[in-house]
Design a protein around this motif. Structure first.
Motif, PDB file in Angstrom:
ATOM      1  N   ALA A   1       0.635  -1.163   0.069  1.00 48.32           N
ATOM      2  CA  ALA A   1       0.309   0.019   0.120  1.00 48.32           C
ATOM      3  C   ALA A   1       0.884   1.420   0.127  1.00 48.32           C
ATOM      4  CB  ALA A   1      -0.829  -0.048   1.079  1.00 48.32           C
ATOM      5  N   SER A   2       0.266   2.320  -0.404  1.00 46.95           N
ATOM      6  CA  SER A   2       0.902   3.715  -0.431  1.00 46.95           C
ATOM      7  C   SER A   2       0.510   4.318   0.978  1.00 46.95           C
ATOM      8  CB  SER A   2       0.670   4.645  -1.522  1.00 46.95           C
ATOM      9  OG  SER A   2       0.896   5.794  -0.940  1.00 46.95           O
ATOM     10  N   VAL A   3       1.503   4.493   1.772  1.00 44.90           N
ATOM     11  CA  VAL A   3       1.259   5.210   3.322  1.00 44.90           C
ATOM     12  C   VAL A   3       0.646   6.499   2.980  1.00 44.90           C
ATOM     13  CG1 VAL A   3       2.073   5.765   5.570  1.00 44.90           C
ATOM     14  CG2 VAL A   3       3.220   3.703   4.385  1.00 44.90           C
ATOM     15  N   GLN A   4       1.130   7.318   2.135  1.00 40.19           N
ATOM     16  CA  GLN A   4       0.919   8.772   2.340  1.00 40.19           C
ATOM     17  C   GLN A   4      -0.304   8.737   1.581  1.00 40.19           C
ATOM     18  OE1 GLN A   4       2.445  11.013   3.386  1.00 40.19           O
ATOM     19  NE2 GLN A   4       4.469   9.956   3.984  1.00 40.19           N
ATOM     20  N   ARG A   5      -0.894   7.910   0.605  1.00 41.92           N
ATOM     21  CA  ARG A   5      -2.011   8.133  -0.111  1.00 41.92           C
ATOM     22  C   ARG A   5      -3.387   7.418   0.689  1.00 41.92           C
ATOM     23  NH1 ARG A   5      -2.116   5.445  -4.694  1.00 41.92           N
ATOM     24  NH2 ARG A   5       0.041   5.503  -5.030  1.00 41.92           N
ATOM     25  N   GLU A   6      -2.991   6.112   1.264  1.00 43.85           N
ATOM     26  CA  GLU A   6      -4.004   5.245   2.137  1.00 43.85           C
ATOM     27  C   GLU A   6      -4.020   5.356   3.509  1.00 43.85           C
ATOM     28  OE1 GLU A   6      -4.456   1.638  -0.083  1.00 43.85           O
ATOM     29  OE2 GLU A   6      -2.777   2.173  -1.078  1.00 43.85           O
ATOM     30  N   ARG A   7      -3.124   6.227   4.261  1.00 48.11           N
ATOM     31  CA  ARG A   7      -3.121   6.361   5.845  1.00 48.11           C
ATOM     32  C   ARG A   7      -4.594   6.365   6.366  1.00 48.11           C
ATOM     33  NH1 ARG A   7       1.294  10.205   6.588  1.00 48.11           N
ATOM     34  NH2 ARG A   7       1.245   9.661   8.831  1.00 48.11           N
ATOM     35  N   GLY A   8      -4.821   6.058   7.671  1.00 50.54           N
ATOM     36  CA  GLY A   8      -6.091   5.740   8.074  1.00 50.54           C
ATOM     37  C   GLY A   8      -6.622   4.427   8.012  1.00 50.54           C
ATOM     38  N   LEU A   9      -8.056   4.362   8.059  1.00 52.06           N
ATOM     39  CA  LEU A   9      -8.663   3.163   7.848  1.00 52.06           C
ATOM     40  C   LEU A   9      -8.491   2.399   6.526  1.00 52.06           C
ATOM     41  CD1 LEU A   9     -10.618   0.981   8.958  1.00 52.06           C
ATOM     42  CD2 LEU A   9     -12.407   2.137   8.178  1.00 52.06           C
ATOM     43  N   LEU A  10      -7.582   1.396   6.561  1.00 56.11           N
ATOM     44  CA  LEU A  10      -7.391   0.911   5.205  1.00 56.11           C
ATOM     45  C   LEU A  10      -8.096  -0.244   4.891  1.00 56.11           C
ATOM     46  CD1 LEU A  10      -4.755   0.474   3.134  1.00 56.11           C
ATOM     47  CD2 LEU A  10      -3.884  -1.030   4.798  1.00 56.11           C
ATOM     48  N   ALA A  11      -8.508  -1.091   5.623  1.00 52.74           N
ATOM     49  CA  ALA A  11      -9.472  -2.263   5.020  1.00 52.74           C
ATOM     50  C   ALA A  11     -10.074  -2.819   6.213  1.00 52.74           C
ATOM     51  CB  ALA A  11      -8.558  -3.390   4.420  1.00 52.74           C
ATOM     52  N   ARG A  12     -11.303  -3.535   5.892  1.00 50.86           N
ATOM     53  CA  ARG A  12     -11.835  -4.627   7.020  1.00 50.86           C
ATOM     54  C   ARG A  12     -11.665  -5.896   6.591  1.00 50.86           C
ATOM     55  NH1 ARG A  12     -15.308  -0.253   6.862  1.00 50.86           N
ATOM     56  NH2 ARG A  12     -15.529   0.879   8.982  1.00 50.86           N
ATOM     57  N   GLN A  13     -11.175  -6.920   7.623  1.00 50.92           N
ATOM     58  CA  GLN A  13     -10.724  -8.090   7.055  1.00 50.92           C
ATOM     59  C   GLN A  13     -11.198  -9.144   8.363  1.00 50.92           C
ATOM     60  OE1 GLN A  13      -6.689  -9.018   6.265  1.00 50.92           O
ATOM     61  NE2 GLN A  13      -6.904  -8.397   4.238  1.00 50.92           N
TER      62      GLN A  13
ATOM     63  N   TRP B   1      -5.906  -0.291  10.210  1.00 54.64           N
ATOM     64  CA  TRP B   1      -5.473   1.154  10.083  1.00 54.64           C
ATOM     65  C   TRP B   1      -4.121   1.324   9.723  1.00 54.64           C
ATOM     66  CZ3 TRP B   1      -8.380   5.579  11.785  1.00 54.64           C
ATOM     67  CH2 TRP B   1      -9.816   5.078  12.043  1.00 54.64           C
ATOM     68  N   LEU B   2      -3.776   2.430   8.754  1.00 53.76           N
ATOM     69  CA  LEU B   2      -2.324   2.484   8.136  1.00 53.76           C
ATOM     70  C   LEU B   2      -1.877   3.829   8.795  1.00 53.76           C
ATOM     71  CD1 LEU B   2      -0.066   1.325   6.415  1.00 53.76           C
ATOM     72  CD2 LEU B   2      -1.371   2.372   4.563  1.00 53.76           C
ATOM     73  N   THR B   3      -0.374   3.787   9.147  1.00 50.66           N
ATOM     74  CA  THR B   3       0.114   4.878   9.266  1.00 50.66           C
ATOM     75  C   THR B   3       1.705   4.601   8.767  1.00 50.66           C
ATOM     76  OG1 THR B   3       0.733   6.876  10.929  1.00 50.66           O
ATOM     77  CG2 THR B   3       0.521   4.401  11.881  1.00 50.66           C
TER      78      THR B   3
END
Lengths: 460, 415
Positions: free
Chosen positions: A407-419, A425-427
């Motif tokens: 994943a791209s941290v800069q573009r996708e930070r925050g809630l990333l997926a539900r699994q 979450w991503l930071t």
């Protein structure tokens, strides 16, 4: 009766029509194989067909009959003429008799027609042209050698004319030959294999294709032989490869599986078992580099989970996650966001320390995607044992271990997926903050803190 | 590094393409080159020009334009993180190779796919260019199957359909969870959106041709898709349900099943154990039941066991018949076509022959025997003029009588 050629179905129709009109019963007719000696010892040469009976009814033949007989008469079996005539004879009383496929006579004719149809189809499929002529890339003429089972050469000419109408080609068979010059089709005498040209440089390319499109992991020799029996092989350039492909297949598949073999053994049932498992794991190069494995730690069951990239120098020495400089940054920031790390589970995507020895220091090296994917087996077990409600991925490596893609941290930070019932979450990884200076560091620290606050809010 | 030769690249790009199961070359518009122009013909029936030892037919030149790819799908040998040799062809090289093979009667045409390079649109343009060279410069009248990139612009997909006989987009995995896990760069809504778009373009073009004779054809052999079986947790019942949805929603011509097979440099996320090839075969049989035998999707699902899996030792039609014995025996002399098609051991061909024959006389058991391969398999389920199965349908051991359990040989190289 003797016809002018073994595949002359028109002549058979004419003869059969005259015989019916003359009222000659099937038992009184002897059909001779054209071009061969007589079958009836007492016959005195061909008998002329008697004249039509006066007032004879017109000959009846149904569409089903003609469709069946046109094909069946191309068979090599000598009884084909007789069987076809018997059915035509019966048709005069029962006009729909040919539609009764369960009838023994119709069935016998059908059993003649089927291999002929197959032979026609296989000739279209397995005939191979070879280019003849000067240019290396563009052949002037194409010549094929084929050995049909039945009298299908003429019946099949139309197909090759329609398909290769703008090429000049010849088809040579033991029964005769066809020559097409781009506008006129000519028939020639029977040929032998020696009349056909030897090789074509393009065949090496075709063999390359054939060998590579074959999947050794799904060997089904029987299925191949059913559709492409050995008798066709000698005239197909690619068939010479088959024995070696089959012989090598099992070894190739085993090598492929071995290469990918990752036998982690049975899944551990406790976190302690998991820690023993990763300590003994040698599935990738990092596991084999002699470092100590670092298991996760914290509180289990329905809490949160924080996943870093891999243990660093300090973590490897102490055998605990997040105790080095980056870990301290993380712990400080968690405290500010109101998250107690002891209430959750801290771990890493990769369990061993990948590094480059430079003098006295061990320099961190980023694990490859393949190494992360390998170690994912352990992380997946860890997740199912800890069963966290929320997972925080620190950096792209952790994200890959959790969701399977980088994943791209800069573009996708925050809630990333539900699994599987958990939010991911991503930071960024805290070590990223350590590498920055001045204003950039302040800005990134602020974003990191904001991400943690968001995570804390989701936890509450 | 010097550019590998055409032969080396053909090897790499054919090897990369072999996991696509489709090789059909049938059911397209009829064309030929007898008029003194162009090259090639299509006459409705597809031709398999060779068979590989994996039992699959080789009908088309099936290659990738390139096996470089910016996606990272775990099941795919060409994924970004895989350590395979990479190569690429230009559209011109693909067209030349196709023509050279076609002239020697090696193939029916071209099946071109590609890894995604630069962008989806760029890749799609390259695929279309190869098809354009074949159709416009060589006046090629053989078969062309283009794999469509779902993320590409609709306008590009529309152009692909004008050159190709068939276009396809792979749904790859039967469940959305499986796709998310194994193909994280792909998305079900995007794939289905593209399929829906192609589906309506096909219908529109057919409709236009009814009114205007010279309206351009759009993918006359329709669209198809492929699903990988055994890489995720989906059961046979899930897969059958998914196929049924795809057939009805997007008017697909075919859904192909590809049993997941080990690939070189496999991702650690994949299962090591491959599914039995028989599972793929049973899924194809259930597909046939829905398309040619008039079974509804839920009826095929009823043939599966409690775990949603079709039995591997008997075919799904027999499994259904054993479960719904009250539908049998069927009277060969009176029953309708639908009922006859449900008799295990009677195919479409045999049923057509029975229907034609019984118009002329009452059929006996020996008549049926002449039309089927195995009378023993059919007999418990039918009634003829001289035969009625007494209690056979009610026997508890009917299954083992019809399909005696085979001693299972252990796999020598089993993983």
């Amino acid at each position: 009766m003797c016809l002018p050629a073994p595949d002359d179905t028109e002549a058979w129709r004419d003869a059969a029509r005259s015989l019916i009109l003359a009222g000659v019963a099937p038992d009184d007719v002897v059909w001779e194989e054209p071009g061969q000696g007589t079958g009836d010892l007492f016959a005195q040469g061909p008998t002329p067909i008697p004249p039509p009976r006066p007032g004879a009814a017109p000959v009846r033949a149904s569409k089903a009959f003609l469709g069946l007989v046109r094909v069946a008469l191309l068979h090599r079996a000598p009884q084909r003429f007789d069987l076809a005539y018997r059915l035509l004879w019966r048709l005069q009383d029962r006009p729909r008799a040919a539609q009764d496929a369960a009838d023994p006579l119709v069935r016998r004719l059908d059993q003649l027609a089927r291999p002929v149809r197959r032979d026609i189809h296989k000739m279209r499929a397995f005939l191979r042209f070879r280019g003849v002529g000067d240019g290396p890339g563009h052949a002037e003429r194409f010549v094929a050698w084929f050995e049909p089972d039945h009298h299908i050469l003429r019946a099949n000419a139309g197909f090759f004319v329609r398909r290769f109408g703008t090429m000049r080609w010849s088809i040579l068979t033991p029964d005769g030959s066809l020559h097409w010059n781009g506008s006129v089709l000519e028939e020639g005498p029977p040929a032998t294999r020696l009349d056909a040209p030897g090789g074509d440089p393009l065949e090496e390319l075709w063999r390359t294709y054939y060998a590579n499109i074959f999947n050794p992991a799904r060997l089904k020799v029987g299925a191949m032989l059913k559709e492409m029996p050995r008798k066709y092989w000698k005239n197909m350039p690619e068939a010479a490869l088959i024995p070696d492909l089959i012989a090598g297949a099992q070894a190739r598949e085993a090598a492929m599986v071995d290469l990918g073999r990752q036998d982690f053994g049975p899944a551990p049932e406790s976190l302690a078992g998991l820690a023993d498992g990763i300590a003994a794991c040698r599935q990738c190069a990092i596991g084999c580099n002699g470092t100590r494995a670092v298991p996760g730690e914290g509180t289990r069951r329905r809490a949160f989970m924080i996943v870093g990239e891999q243990p660093g120098d300090n973590e490897e020495r102490e055998g605990r996650p997040f105790v080095g400089p980056a870990g301290q940054v993380l712990r400080a920031q968690l405290k500010q966001a109101g998250i107690d790390p002891a209430q959750g589970w801290l771990t890493n995507a990769v369990k061993h320390f990948k590094h480059e020895p430079t003098g006295k220091r061990r320099l961190h090296q980023t694990p490859t995607a393949g190494e992360i994917d390998t170690c994912r087996w352990w992380l997946d077990r860890e997740r199912s044992l800890v069963a966290p409600r929320l997972i925080l991925a620190l950096g792209a490596s952790a994200a890959r271990a959790l969701i399977g893609r980088t994943a791209s941290v800069q573009r996708e930070r925050g809630l990333l997926a539900r699994q599987d019932g958990a939010e991911i979450w991503l930071t960024c990884h805290p070590s990223y903050l350590l590498r920055l200076d001045g204003a950039a560091r302040e800005a990134e620290e602020a974003r990191f803190a904001a991400d943690l606050r968001g995570f804390a809010a989701a936890l509450a | 590094m010097s550019q590998p030769t055409v032969m080396e690249r053909l090897g790499i790009l054919a090897d990369a393409a072999k996991y696509d199961a489709s090789c059909a070359s049938s059911g397209t518009a009829k064309r030929n080159s007898a008029g003194g122009k162009g090259l090639g013909s299509t006459e409705g029936m597809g031709i398999c020009h060779a068979y590989a030892p994996d039992g699959r037919c080789i009908s088309l030149l099936k290659i990738l334009l390139t096996n470089h790819c910016i996606f990272d799908c775990h099941y795919c040998v060409n994924r970004k993180s895989s350590n395979v040799r990479r190569a690429r062809f230009t559209p011109q090289e693909v067209a030349d190779l196709t023509i050279a093979f076609y002239r020697r009667n090696y193939i029916e045409g071209l099946f071109l796919s590609s890894g995604i390079v630069r962008s989806s649109n760029h890749t799609m343009e390259q695929l279309i260019e190869a098809a354009r060279i074949l159709r416009e410069e060589h006046e090629f009248r053989g078969y062309i199957h283009l794999k469509t990139i779902p993320e590409a612009d609709a306008e590009l997909v529309a152009r692909a359909g004008l050159y190709a006989d068939r276009v396809s987009i792979n749904v790859e995995l039967p469940t959305q969870a499986g796709l998310a896990r194994l193909a994280p760069d792909k998305s079900t809504p995007v794939i289905e959106g593209a399929m829906a778009h192609i589906g309506s373009a096909i219908v529109e073009a057919k409709d236009a041709r009814k009114r205007f004779r010279h309206a351009p054809r759009f993918a006359p052999a329709g669209q198809s898709t492929q699903m990988i079986v055994g890489a995720d947790q989906a059961s046979d019942a899930d897969i059958v349900g998914r196929s049924a949805t795809l057939y009805s929603r997007f008017r697909l011509r075919r859904v192909y099943y590809s049993a997941f097979s080990p690939i070189p440099d496999a991702s650690a996320v994949l299962p090591l154990q491959r599914p039995p090839l028989m599972r793929e075969h049973r899924l194809y049989q259930s597909d046939w039941l829905m398309r040619f035998y008039g079974y509804a999707p839920h009826e095929v699902q009823q043939a599966a066991g409690a775990d949603g899996m079709l039995p591997l030792d008997i075919d799904p039609k027999l499994a259904w018949a054993l479960r719904f014995r009250e539908s049998f025996p069927v009277d060969v002399n009176r029953a309708g076509r639908e009922a006859l098609l449900r008799v295990p051991g009677l195919g479409v061909r045999a049923v057509n022959a029975l229907l034609a024959a019984r118009r002329q006389r009452r059929l006996r058991l020996e008549d049926v025997g002449r039309l089927t391969v195995s009378l023993a398999k059919v007999r418990p389920f039918i009634v003829t003029a001289d035969w009625r199965p007494t209690l056979l349908v009610d026997r508890a051991d009917l299954r083992s009588r019809l399909a005696p359990p085979k001693a299972q040989q252990l796999e020598l190289f089993g993983a």
